[in-house]
Structure formats: C-alpha cells, structure tokens
Design a protein around this motif. Sequence first.
Motif, PDB file in Angstrom:
ATOM      1  N   PRO A  42      -1.364  -8.028   1.452  1.00  0.00           N
ATOM      2  CA  PRO A  42      -2.048  -6.726   1.618  1.00  0.00           C
ATOM      3  C   PRO A  42      -1.875  -5.848   0.385  1.00  0.00           C
ATOM      4  CG  PRO A  42      -0.840  -7.299   3.598  1.00  0.00           C
ATOM      5  CD  PRO A  42      -0.453  -8.304   2.558  1.00  0.00           C
ATOM      6  N   ARG A  43      -2.949  -5.204  -0.032  1.00  0.00           N
ATOM      7  CA  ARG A  43      -2.924  -4.325  -1.201  1.00  0.00           C
ATOM      8  C   ARG A  43      -3.749  -3.083  -0.914  1.00  0.00           C
ATOM      9  NH1 ARG A  43       0.901  -5.201  -4.620  1.00  0.00           N
ATOM     10  NH2 ARG A  43      -0.307  -4.363  -6.359  1.00  0.00           N
ATOM     11  N   CYS A  44      -3.481  -2.039  -1.681  1.00  0.00           N
ATOM     12  CA  CYS A  44      -4.274  -0.814  -1.611  1.00  0.00           C
ATOM     13  C   CYS A  44      -4.911  -0.565  -2.978  1.00  0.00           C
ATOM     14  CB  CYS A  44      -3.411   0.374  -1.215  1.00  0.00           C
ATOM     15  SG  CYS A  44      -2.708   0.262   0.448  1.00  0.00           S
ATOM     16  N   THR A  45      -6.149  -0.136  -2.979  1.00  0.00           N
ATOM     17  CA  THR A  45      -6.890   0.067  -4.220  1.00  0.00           C
ATOM     18  C   THR A  45      -7.456   1.479  -4.264  1.00  0.00           C
ATOM     19  OG1 THR A  45      -7.524  -2.284  -4.249  1.00  0.00           O
ATOM     20  CG2 THR A  45      -8.768  -0.792  -5.669  1.00  0.00           C
ATOM     21  N   VAL A  46      -7.306   2.114  -5.418  1.00  0.00           N
ATOM     22  CA  VAL A  46      -7.872   3.450  -5.643  1.00  0.00           C
ATOM     23  C   VAL A  46      -8.996   3.319  -6.656  1.00  0.00           C
ATOM     24  CG1 VAL A  46      -7.372   5.855  -6.199  1.00  0.00           C
ATOM     25  CG2 VAL A  46      -5.550   4.376  -5.337  1.00  0.00           C
ATOM     26  N   ARG A  47     -10.136   3.904  -6.318  1.00  0.00           N
ATOM     27  CA  ARG A  47     -11.297   3.854  -7.195  1.00  0.00           C
ATOM     28  C   ARG A  47     -11.766   5.279  -7.502  1.00  0.00           C
ATOM     29  NH1 ARG A  47     -11.810  -0.176  -3.400  1.00  0.00           N
ATOM     30  NH2 ARG A  47     -12.201  -2.282  -4.212  1.00  0.00           N
ATOM     31  N   PRO A  48     -12.351   5.493  -8.672  1.00  0.00           N
ATOM     32  CA  PRO A  48     -12.933   6.814  -8.964  1.00  0.00           C
ATOM     33  C   PRO A  48     -14.031   7.132  -7.964  1.00  0.00           C
ATOM     34  CG  PRO A  48     -12.773   5.475 -10.949  1.00  0.00           C
ATOM     35  CD  PRO A  48     -12.495   4.558  -9.801  1.00  0.00           C
ATOM     36  N   ALA A  49     -14.215   8.405  -7.644  1.00  0.00           N
ATOM     37  CA  ALA A  49     -15.208   8.806  -6.653  1.00  0.00           C
ATOM     38  C   ALA A  49     -16.611   8.388  -7.052  1.00  0.00           C
ATOM     39  CB  ALA A  49     -15.143  10.314  -6.437  1.00  0.00           C
ATOM     40  N   GLU A  50     -16.886   8.398  -8.357  1.00  0.00           N
ATOM     41  CA  GLU A  50     -18.232   8.044  -8.817  1.00  0.00           C
ATOM     42  C   GLU A  50     -18.483   6.546  -8.792  1.00  0.00           C
ATOM     43  OE1 GLU A  50     -15.456   8.890 -12.278  1.00  0.00           O
ATOM     44  OE2 GLU A  50     -16.075   9.858 -10.400  1.00  0.00           O
ATOM     45  N   GLY A  51     -17.446   5.760  -8.484  1.00  0.00           N
ATOM     46  CA  GLY A  51     -17.630   4.325  -8.310  1.00  0.00           C
ATOM     47  C   GLY A  51     -17.541   3.501  -9.569  1.00  0.00           C
ATOM     48  N   ASP A  52     -17.344   4.117 -10.727  1.00  0.00           N
ATOM     49  CA  ASP A  52     -17.201   3.333 -11.948  1.00  0.00           C
ATOM     50  C   ASP A  52     -15.879   3.710 -12.612  1.00  0.00           C
ATOM     51  OD1 ASP A  52     -17.753   5.861 -12.807  1.00  0.00           O
ATOM     52  OD2 ASP A  52     -19.603   5.364 -13.844  1.00  0.00           O
ATOM     53  N   GLY A  53     -15.518   2.990 -13.622  1.00  0.00           N
ATOM     54  CA  GLY A  53     -14.252   3.259 -14.294  1.00  0.00           C
ATOM     55  C   GLY A  53     -13.141   2.380 -13.761  1.00  0.00           C
ATOM     56  N   ALA A  54     -11.945   2.603 -14.261  1.00  0.00           N
ATOM     57  CA  ALA A  54     -10.801   1.768 -13.928  1.00  0.00           C
ATOM     58  C   ALA A  54     -10.340   2.008 -12.489  1.00  0.00           C
ATOM     59  CB  ALA A  54      -9.654   2.059 -14.897  1.00  0.00           C
ATOM     60  N   THR A  55      -9.885   0.946 -11.840  1.00  0.00           N
ATOM     61  CA  THR A  55      -9.274   1.053 -10.525  1.00  0.00           C
ATOM     62  C   THR A  55      -7.768   0.841 -10.665  1.00  0.00           C
ATOM     63  OG1 THR A  55      -9.554  -1.314 -10.063  1.00  0.00           O
ATOM     64  CG2 THR A  55     -11.347   0.167  -9.409  1.00  0.00           C
ATOM     65  N   TYR A  56      -7.034   1.201  -9.622  1.00  0.00           N
ATOM     66  CA  TYR A  56      -5.586   1.041  -9.647  1.00  0.00           C
ATOM     67  C   TYR A  56      -5.156   0.424  -8.333  1.00  0.00           C
ATOM     68  CZ  TYR A  56      -0.622   2.214 -10.044  1.00  0.00           C
ATOM     69  OH  TYR A  56       0.748   2.148 -10.104  1.00  0.00           O
ATOM     70  N   GLU A  57      -4.318  -0.606  -8.403  1.00  0.00           N
ATOM     71  CA  GLU A  57      -3.910  -1.339  -7.212  1.00  0.00           C
ATOM     72  C   GLU A  57      -2.403  -1.238  -7.007  1.00  0.00           C
ATOM     73  OE1 GLU A  57      -4.101  -5.900  -6.598  1.00  0.00           O
ATOM     74  OE2 GLU A  57      -6.068  -5.148  -5.976  1.00  0.00           O
ATOM     75  N   ILE A  58      -1.999  -0.961  -5.771  1.00  0.00           N
ATOM     76  CA  ILE A  58      -0.584  -0.861  -5.428  1.00  0.00           C
ATOM     77  C   ILE A  58      -0.335  -1.555  -4.090  1.00  0.00           C
ATOM     78  CG2 ILE A  58      -0.101   1.268  -6.698  1.00  0.00           C
ATOM     79  CD1 ILE A  58      -0.582   2.854  -4.186  1.00  0.00           C
ATOM     80  N   SER A  59       0.934  -1.768  -3.769  1.00  0.00           N
ATOM     81  CA  SER A  59       1.295  -2.391  -2.503  1.00  0.00           C
ATOM     82  C   SER A  59       1.274  -1.355  -1.380  1.00  0.00           C
ATOM     83  CB  SER A  59       2.695  -3.002  -2.605  1.00  0.00           C
ATOM     84  OG  SER A  59       3.679  -1.974  -2.659  1.00  0.00           O
ATOM     85  N   PRO A  60       1.233  -1.796  -0.113  1.00  0.00           N
ATOM     86  CA  PRO A  60       1.297  -0.837   0.995  1.00  0.00           C
ATOM     87  C   PRO A  60       2.551   0.032   0.951  1.00  0.00           C
ATOM     88  CG  PRO A  60       0.529  -2.964   1.795  1.00  0.00           C
ATOM     89  CD  PRO A  60       0.951  -3.169   0.362  1.00  0.00           C
ATOM     90  N   GLU A  61       3.684  -0.542   0.569  1.00  0.00           N
ATOM     91  CA  GLU A  61       4.917   0.237   0.462  1.00  0.00           C
ATOM     92  C   GLU A  61       4.757   1.363  -0.557  1.00  0.00           C
ATOM     93  OE1 GLU A  61       9.509  -0.200  -1.229  1.00  0.00           O
ATOM     94  OE2 GLU A  61       8.142  -1.907  -1.290  1.00  0.00           O
ATOM     95  N   GLN A  62       4.186   1.044  -1.710  1.00  0.00           N
ATOM     96  CA  GLN A  62       3.972   2.063  -2.728  1.00  0.00           C
ATOM     97  C   GLN A  62       2.973   3.120  -2.250  1.00  0.00           C
ATOM     98  OE1 GLN A  62       2.882  -0.983  -5.670  1.00  0.00           O
ATOM     99  NE2 GLN A  62       4.418  -0.108  -7.043  1.00  0.00           N
ATOM    100  N   ALA A  63       1.937   2.674  -1.531  1.00  0.00           N
ATOM    101  CA  ALA A  63       0.922   3.603  -1.035  1.00  0.00           C
ATOM    102  C   ALA A  63       1.522   4.607  -0.053  1.00  0.00           C
ATOM    103  CB  ALA A  63      -0.219   2.835  -0.373  1.00  0.00           C
ATOM    104  N   VAL A  64       2.397   4.143   0.842  1.00  0.00           N
ATOM    105  CA  VAL A  64       3.048   5.038   1.796  1.00  0.00           C
ATOM    106  C   VAL A  64       3.873   6.086   1.062  1.00  0.00           C
ATOM    107  CG1 VAL A  64       4.881   5.163   3.525  1.00  0.00           C
ATOM    108  CG2 VAL A  64       3.084   3.444   3.745  1.00  0.00           C
TER     109      VAL A  64
END
Length: 317
Positions: A42-64
């Motif tokens: 399981p992973r969590c991903t953050v994306r820019p609101a406009e939908g382009d650009g770099a994304t960032y991925e973290i673990s569920p533990e880090q997300a909490v």
Amino acid sequence: MSESTVSNRRGRALRIAAGVAVLLALAGYLVAQYVTGGGGAPRCTVRPAEGDGATYEISPEQAVNAATISAVGTSRGLPERAVTIALATALQESALRNIKHGDRDSLGLFQQRPSQGWGTEKQILDPGYSAGKFYEYLEKVPGYSRLPLTVAAQRVQRSGFPQAYAKHEPDAALLAAALTGRSPASLTCTAARDAQVGKPADVRAALVRDFGSDVLPGTRAVGAGATANLGGSTAKATVTVPVPTQAAGVAGTARGAGGERRGWELAHWAVAHSSALRIERVTYGGRVWTAGDSGKAWSEAKGAASGPAEVRISTAQ
C-alpha cells in the motif's frame, strides 16, 4: 548403480526443487498482488491539483504522521507555510516515522530530546504532542513564514546539518498543499485487501485527537491513551463530519474564507488514515475516493453524494 545414474537422479531432484521454489515464489507474488490490489505494498500518492508536474509517494505510516502534523498546525490557526516547514523538518529528522531512537536521546518525528526540555519520552513519541511542541517553538521565531525554510527549521531544531532541510521543501510543499486542503482531490492511497473491519469510534477518536473537539459536535478533546466521549451510535459504518461555512483552519485562508478548503483537509486526512483505520470510502464535494478501486484517483460521486457541508468517512465492514 552407476555413477552416471546417481548423477542424473541428483540433477533431476535439483531441477524439481528449483521448479517447486519458482512455483512457490510465483504463488507468493500472486497472493501479494491480490492482497494489495495489484500494486505492491500500500502506498499514498500526492499529485498537484492541476494534474501535471511531479508527484510524491509515501507509505501509509508516513501519510498518517504527515496528516497529524498538518492537522495540529491548522488547528493552531497557522498558515500553510508553517505546515510545510514542519513536514520538511520531520522528513529530514525521521523520514516521517515515529522512531524510538536517534542521536543521543533524540526521539520521535522531530528527533526531540527529553534532556533538552522537549518533554518526556512518552510525550515526544505522541505525534500530536511532538508536532505541537515544534509549532510552539516555530511561532516564537520572528517572521518565520518569510524566512528560507532551512533558516526557520534550524531556529527550532539547532541541527548540525541545517542545509539538509532544503532538499525536502518541494515534497513538503506538495504534501502541505494537499493536507491543508488547498489542493483538492490530490491525495490518494492504495489499501490492502483483507478481512479486517473498521471501527467508526476509532475514526471519531482520531479526528478529535488531531483536530480537537470542535471537529465533531458533542465530543471532547482527548489526549494520548484517553477515551473520547464520542456520542451517537458507533454501529454505523459512516462517520459524517460537518464542514462549517466559515471554517476555522489555516490562518488567512480557511479561517473566515469559507469551508471548502477545510472540507478537503478533512477528506485528505481520512484518506491518509485509510490503512490504519480501515477506511473504505471518503466522499466530499461531489467527489469520492474508494479503497476498493485501489485508491488510484478521486472520481465523480453518484447517487447520494456528499456536498460541501459535510465529509463522509465510511469504514470497512
């Protein structure tokens, strides 16, 4: 029995053993794919609101942990910049993990030291407490929101490697935009497929712990290890969180500027906690995130969709 016959039998046995090992490995891989929805752990991903650009991925533990750091900051009425500074600091100090070790007696998300007056070991290992102490010191730094991130973080941390915070600023800024609600529908998480159910009471308690009693009418704030007076039925699978029209939250934005940003803050908090609290579905503002769809994206909600006045958090049953 000839030497060649013995050799052939040994060779055949080795090939059979190797074949069995491959089949077992394949079976394990397929089970893992099924359990995690085909996308690995399981992973969590953050994306820019406009939908382009770099994304960032973290673990569920880090997300909490990131969601807790953000919630503590906005609940203090601090700006998004303060949350970015805190997240970058925790990324450098602990990789957003609540670790029980460090340099000398350093502990927790921010590697705070009991011997230096940051609190007891138990307190420092409470993410909400440690985040609150970080913000308490940050607020004492004159003009911290206008300082370079490395300078502001160093004024609090007194690190031997102050420039190290800078490398985390882009990821921290992306996280902060999502977790403070400025960037709608930008945080998603995949979730493991298992038979564990979620408890709405646990969701309510975690909300009150991170945001304070105002987040749910009829509740009181609780500390680590305490029990909330949650009110209402705990049997229902869906927790409804009201979003005030004028929401208290990030200073200069959600506070006195409408509740939509507050709604996305709460919705993203729930997604970040989806693995830990067995949250299956989050609905807000006509959009829905569902763990059963591997949590890859927010989609348009159909039927009885949640509007801007509430966030609906449904646990696995």
